[in-house]
Design a protein around this motif. Structure first.
Motif, PDB file in Angstrom:
ATOM      1  N   THR A   3       0.852  -1.174   0.000  1.00 37.15           N
ATOM      2  CA  THR A   3       0.000   0.000   0.000  1.00 37.15           C
ATOM      3  C   THR A   3       0.886   1.220   0.000  1.00 37.15           C
ATOM      4  O   THR A   3       1.783   1.321   0.837  1.00 37.15           O
ATOM      5  CB  THR A   3      -0.900   0.031   1.254  1.00 37.15           C
ATOM      6  N   THR A   4       0.668   2.133  -0.882  1.00 36.84           N
ATOM      7  CA  THR A   4       1.473   3.345  -0.958  1.00 36.84           C
ATOM      8  C   THR A   4       0.621   4.550  -0.631  1.00 36.84           C
ATOM      9  O   THR A   4      -0.605   4.504  -0.658  1.00 36.84           O
ATOM     10  CB  THR A   4       2.068   3.516  -2.367  1.00 36.84           C
ATOM     11  N   TYR A 287       1.188  14.343  12.370  1.00 35.56           N
ATOM     12  CA  TYR A 287       0.474  14.180  11.096  1.00 35.56           C
ATOM     13  C   TYR A 287       1.453  14.120   9.929  1.00 35.56           C
ATOM     14  O   TYR A 287       1.338  13.259   9.039  1.00 35.56           O
ATOM     15  CB  TYR A 287      -0.503  15.335  10.930  1.00 35.56           C
ATOM     16  N   LEU A 288       2.438  15.015   9.924  1.00 40.88           N
ATOM     17  CA  LEU A 288       3.431  15.011   8.847  1.00 40.88           C
ATOM     18  C   LEU A 288       4.231  13.712   8.839  1.00 40.88           C
ATOM     19  O   LEU A 288       4.496  13.134   7.776  1.00 40.88           O
ATOM     20  CB  LEU A 288       4.364  16.210   8.998  1.00 40.88           C
ATOM     21  N   LEU A 289       4.634  13.254  10.026  1.00 42.27           N
ATOM     22  CA  LEU A 289       5.375  11.995  10.098  1.00 42.27           C
ATOM     23  C   LEU A 289       4.524  10.824   9.620  1.00 42.27           C
ATOM     24  O   LEU A 289       5.012   9.908   8.947  1.00 42.27           O
ATOM     25  CB  LEU A 289       5.844  11.749  11.530  1.00 42.27           C
ATOM     26  N   ARG A 292       4.343  10.658   5.842  1.00 41.88           N
ATOM     27  CA  ARG A 292       5.602  10.309   5.195  1.00 41.88           C
ATOM     28  C   ARG A 292       6.079   8.897   5.547  1.00 41.88           C
ATOM     29  O   ARG A 292       7.147   8.489   5.115  1.00 41.88           O
ATOM     30  CB  ARG A 292       6.689  11.321   5.591  1.00 41.88           C
ATOM     31  N   ARG A 293       5.305   8.201   6.305  1.00 41.68           N
ATOM     32  CA  ARG A 293       5.737   6.874   6.719  1.00 41.68           C
ATOM     33  C   ARG A 293       5.587   5.861   5.583  1.00 41.68           C
ATOM     34  O   ARG A 293       4.620   5.908   4.819  1.00 41.68           O
ATOM     35  CB  ARG A 293       4.914   6.425   7.918  1.00 41.68           C
ATOM     36  N   GLY A 302       8.746   2.832  12.156  1.00 40.45           N
ATOM     37  CA  GLY A 302       8.846   4.185  12.675  1.00 40.45           C
ATOM     38  C   GLY A 302       9.314   5.141  11.604  1.00 40.45           C
ATOM     39  O   GLY A 302       9.364   4.812  10.421  1.00 40.45           O
ATOM     40  N   ALA A 303       9.682   6.338  12.020  1.00 34.77           N
ATOM     41  CA  ALA A 303      10.028   7.370  11.055  1.00 34.77           C
ATOM     42  C   ALA A 303      11.521   7.562  10.900  1.00 34.77           C
ATOM     43  O   ALA A 303      11.954   8.413  10.152  1.00 34.77           O
ATOM     44  CB  ALA A 303       9.382   8.688  11.467  1.00 34.77           C
TER      45      ALA A 303
END
Length: 460
Positions: A3-4, A287-289, A292-293, A302-303
């Motif tokens: 899933t992207t 939210y941003l992390l 971008r995960r 994790g990030a």
């Protein structure tokens, strides 16, 4: 199956909907449905059900049980008044909650809301079913806030009910010694609980950030507790006032200013504003992390390096900016605890409590204006700087006795904490503040002048 981000976000962006299911025209699930699903998951967890029971039953039972004891938690703010009014018990619970209960609640709820999917390996299934990163994040964040709000409401309601059942709606002695009527006390107690929602939301947002950034790591779950512990330790240090007020945890203690007259609203409003700012920024970073995960890599929970660039560094910058803004807008520096402030505060508290003591002892009434109270305080026996926190403050209170014009004096030893709260311990004479009991109407009751709490306004 993979899933992207592009697959998951295509329906939201308005592009032809060819989602991960391969079905053209598929739309993301509504946020309301995801929220209901997340709430069901939250309340299905045994730890959340346990927290609900403890928060809605525990404080009331504890307050009622403590009130039946002969020994009260007098070292806790308002603890010495638990036998006098039902409102004191809720404030004792509020002080404990800001230190331990609320950080624990945010860790158990917000700190685990994303990382639980990593432990169970259910991210891909959730993304396929929902087809929107944004809606998943919104639903999980809203579910966490809803559960935390329910738990805070339980703490407040239970503690208030237990106190009222034990002692009733009696007047409450404020932090400057003046008596608050039952109705006034009720309003201020409720406002105090509302005020601590702001730092609770800040810790919840930090929990969301840790849960997204650290994945399966237990550090994500512990992050709100560790952040709260760090801020508590910082509040015990002799920090400059701008730094103290710039910490989001300060609002957990600045509600004290509601129980003085006039109310010390400056530190409280700054603390609430700082907490809400931390809540917004931390949630935005989480939210941003999350967006971008990489969910296609099963080994990446994790990030990675983004934890530093999109997590720690922005929050450090927020803290530095907040310190600067508070310093410029308030014009304060140093500890905020000066000799003049301590003297004025002690004199004010004594002026309010002395007539109360005389009424309890069935003595002739005396007005506050007749007392003409003054206080002379020194730190370290006058050696060194006469400012700052410490347990080496000593005050001599002078007042006029009745209409005779004779001046009497009483001695107090003060322990002034770095956040401005102090405890005054009477050191004689015996008939005024040298003994912890007095005789009132043939009954032995606590002496209100033996020990009392006060609060120094760090800004004014």
């Amino acid at each position: 199956m993979t899933t992207t981000v592009a697959d998951a976000e295509a329906p939201d962006s308005g592009a032809p909907a060819t989602g991960p299911t391969g079905a053209a025209g598929a739309r993301p699930v509504a946020v309301a449905r995801i929220l209901r699903f997340e709430l069901v998951k939250q309340f299905s967890a045994w730890r959340v059900r346990l927290l609900v029971g403890l928060c809605w039953l525990g404080p009331g039972l504890l307050v009622f049980a403590v009130d039946q004891q002969g020994t009260l938690p007098s070292d806790t703010l308002f603890g010495r008044w638990m036998h006098a009014t039902g409102w004191a018990g809720s404030l004792v619970v509020l002080g404990f909650s800001g230190t331990w209960a609320l950080p624990l609640v945010t860790s158990m709820v917000a700190g685990d809301v994303f990382s639980s999917e990593d432990r169970l390996g259910t991210w891909r299934h959730l993304l396929v079913a929902v087809r929107s990163y944004r809606r998943i994040f919104a639903a999980k964040a809203l579910a966490s806030v809803t559960v935390i709000g329910l738990l805070v409401a339980g703490l407040a309601f239970s503690s208030i009910l237990g106190g009222l059942l034990a002692e009733g709606n009696q007047p409450l002695v404020g932090l400057d010694g003046h008596l608050l009527t039952g109705g006034d006390a009720a309003v201020r107690v409720l406002l105090s609980w509302v005020c601590v929602l702001a730092p609770t939301l800040a810790l919840a947002a930090i929990g969301l950030l840790g849960s997204v950034a650290l994945g399966k790591s237990p550090m994500g779950l512990l992050l709100p507790m560790l952040a709260a512990l760090g801020m508590q330790v910082a509040q015990m240090l002799p920090l400059p006032v701008p730094v103290r007020l710039a910490l989001p945890g300060y609002a957990f203690i600045s509600w004290n200013g509601l129980f003085t007259e006039p109310q010390q609203l400056g530190p409280l409003l700054i603390g609430i504003g700082v907490s809400l700012m931390w809540a917004v920024v931390s949630t935005a970073l989480a939210y941003l992390l999350f967006l971008r995960r990489d969910f296609t890599n099963l080994n990446n929970d994790g990030a990675g390096r983004r934890v530093l660039t999109l997590g720690a560094l922005p929050l450090a910058g927020l803290l530095a900016a907040t310190v600067g803004v508070v310093a410029v807008t308030t014009g304060t520096s140093g500890s905020g605890i000066t000799q003049t402030k301590v003297q004025n505060s002690v004199a004010t508290v004594f002026t309010h409590l002395y007539p109360y003591q005389q009424r309890e002892m069935r003595q002739p009434p005396v007005t506050e204006a007749q007392l003409q109270t003054t206080a002379s305080c020194d730190k370290s026996e006058g050696l060194g700087a006469q400012q700052g926190p410490g347990n080496d403050w000593r005050c001599t209170v002078s007042w006029v006795v009745g209409s005779s014009g004779v001046t009497a004096q009483a001695i107090y030893q003060l322990n002034v904490t770095a956040n401005g709260r102090y405890e005054a311990d009477g050191d004689g004479p015996v008939q005024v503040n040298g003994y912890f009991l007095i005789v009132a109407g043939g009954k032995v009751v606590p002496n209100p002048l033996w020990q009392f709490d006060g609060n120094v306004d760090l800004l004014h």
